[in-house]
Design an enzyme around this catalytic site. Structure first.
Site, PDB file in Angstrom:
ATOM      1  N   ARG A  63      45.155 -16.151 -71.008  1.00 29.21           N
ATOM      2  CA  ARG A  63      45.371 -17.546 -70.620  1.00 29.21           C
ATOM      3  C   ARG A  63      44.598 -18.521 -71.498  1.00 29.21           C
ATOM      4  O   ARG A  63      44.936 -19.697 -71.557  1.00 29.21           O
ATOM      5  CB  ARG A  63      45.068 -17.732 -69.126  1.00 29.21           C
ATOM      6  CG  ARG A  63      46.114 -17.049 -68.236  1.00 29.21           C
ATOM      7  CD  ARG A  63      45.835 -17.302 -66.783  1.00 29.21           C
ATOM      8  NE  ARG A  63      44.503 -16.939 -66.398  1.00 29.21           N
ATOM      9  CZ  ARG A  63      44.110 -15.699 -66.085  1.00 29.21           C
ATOM     10  NH1 ARG A  63      44.977 -14.708 -66.074  1.00 29.21           N
ATOM     11  NH2 ARG A  63      42.858 -15.458 -65.767  1.00 29.21           N
ATOM     12  N   GLU A 100      32.080  -5.285 -63.916  1.00 29.07           N
ATOM     13  CA  GLU A 100      31.431  -4.837 -62.685  1.00 29.07           C
ATOM     14  C   GLU A 100      31.416  -3.306 -62.636  1.00 29.07           C
ATOM     15  O   GLU A 100      30.413  -2.683 -62.314  1.00 29.07           O
ATOM     16  CB  GLU A 100      32.179  -5.420 -61.484  1.00 29.07           C
ATOM     17  CG  GLU A 100      31.394  -5.326 -60.211  1.00 29.07           C
ATOM     18  CD  GLU A 100      32.113  -6.017 -59.063  1.00 29.07           C
ATOM     19  OE1 GLU A 100      33.147  -6.656 -59.302  1.00 29.07           O
ATOM     20  OE2 GLU A 100      31.625  -5.873 -57.927  1.00 29.07           O
TER      21      GLU A 100
HETATM   22  P1  AMP Z   1      34.097 -13.326 -66.949  1.00 30.69           P
HETATM   23  O1  AMP Z   1      33.907 -12.461 -68.164  1.00 30.69           O
HETATM   24  O2  AMP Z   1      33.583 -12.702 -65.692  1.00 30.69           O
HETATM   25  O3  AMP Z   1      33.563 -14.734 -67.156  1.00 30.69           O
HETATM   26  O4  AMP Z   1      35.638 -13.422 -66.684  1.00 30.69           O
HETATM   27  C1  AMP Z   1      36.381 -14.248 -67.442  1.00 30.69           C
HETATM   28  C2  AMP Z   1      37.777 -13.751 -67.649  1.00 30.69           C
HETATM   29  O5  AMP Z   1      38.397 -13.224 -66.471  1.00 30.69           O
HETATM   30  C3  AMP Z   1      38.581 -14.913 -68.049  1.00 30.69           C
HETATM   31  O6  AMP Z   1      39.479 -14.527 -69.076  1.00 30.69           O
HETATM   32  C4  AMP Z   1      39.278 -15.353 -66.809  1.00 30.69           C
HETATM   33  O7  AMP Z   1      40.563 -15.809 -67.113  1.00 30.69           O
HETATM   34  C5  AMP Z   1      39.316 -14.141 -65.909  1.00 30.69           C
HETATM   35  N1  AMP Z   1      38.858 -14.399 -64.539  1.00 30.69           N
HETATM   36  C6  AMP Z   1      37.722 -13.938 -63.970  1.00 30.69           C
HETATM   37  N2  AMP Z   1      37.607 -14.304 -62.701  1.00 30.69           N
HETATM   38  C7  AMP Z   1      38.695 -15.062 -62.430  1.00 30.69           C
HETATM   39  C8  AMP Z   1      39.166 -15.752 -61.269  1.00 30.69           C
HETATM   40  N3  AMP Z   1      38.496 -15.746 -60.118  1.00 30.69           N
HETATM   41  N4  AMP Z   1      40.329 -16.423 -61.377  1.00 30.69           N
HETATM   42  C9  AMP Z   1      41.026 -16.440 -62.531  1.00 30.69           C
HETATM   43  N5  AMP Z   1      40.645 -15.795 -63.643  1.00 30.69           N
HETATM   44  C10 AMP Z   1      39.487 -15.115 -63.613  1.00 30.69           C
END
Ligand code: AMP
Length: 176
Positions: A63, A100
């Site tokens: 996205r 995780e």
């Molecule tokens: P992070 O590495 O945990 O910051 O996760 C980021 C990636 O996961 C991004 O590419 C986001 O698009 C997706 N992502 C993680 N959590 C969500 C959420 N609650 N809603 C939508 N996309 C998420």
């Protein structure tokens, strides 16, 4: 134009337990599908970056590609896709990062960043910040001058921005 027509926050749809139990998924497709909201989202993402000399926008699969290319267009910058392992056709650099449960890998073409490039990293959502910080390591390894991060949505309770490299601006349009 009334205010509701331009309500970005109200247009984000929260889907409970997607893609797995316990996740509150932030669905931005209602913004993408609405011409006025799409324009406003890109305008707000771009606004703090005007005059910063950005030459490349790095968008994170998948996205991050959508608004990232709009940001690149508005800033007169190039666009670089960062993708999950095995998706890019040419030679790549890779970074592993913690999830995780287990690890994941992102890749970028090794020649995507040119000497002197000033780089913005964009994704739709910052959650834990693990993906964006791995992306920052890729940019650093390829010699990019990382100027800023930009996200449409920041899940503040996960404190993702604390994982990002110190001293680099991180802009987010909507905070939940
Ligand atoms: P992070 O590495 O945990 O910051 O996760 C980021 C990636 O996961 C991004 O590419 C986001 O698009 C997706 N992502 C993680 N959590 C969500 C959420 N609650 N809603 C939508 N996309 C998420």
């Amino acid at each position: 134009m009334n205010k509701q027509e331009l309500d970005l926050e109200g247009a984000v749809r929260t889907i409970t337990d997607f893609p797995s139990p316990g996740i509150q998924f932030k669905d931005i497709t209602p913004i993408l599908g609405n011409p006025k909201l799409l324009r406003r989202a890109i305008d707000e993402l771009v606004e703090p970056l005007i005059g910063e000399g950005i030459t490349k926008v790095v968008g994170i699969e998948s996205r991050g590609f959508i608004l990232g290319s709009g940001i690149a267009h508005a800033l007169g910058a190039g666009f670089i896709p960062v993708r999950k392992e095995g998706k890019l056709p040419y030679r790549t650099v890779r970074e592993e990062y913690e999830l995780e449960y287990g690890t994941d890998v992102i890749e970028m073409h090794e020649d995507a960043i040119a000497p002197g490039d000033v780089v913005l990293i964009h994704d739709d959502v910052i959650a834990t910040g693990g993906t964006a910080s791995a992306c920052a390591r890729l940019v650093a390894r390829c010699g990019g001058d990382l100027k800023a991060f930009s996200f449409l949505v920041e899940l503040t309770f996960l404190k993702g921005r604390e994982r990002l490299p110190r001293g680099i601006d991180a802009h987010s349009v909507l905070k939940f």
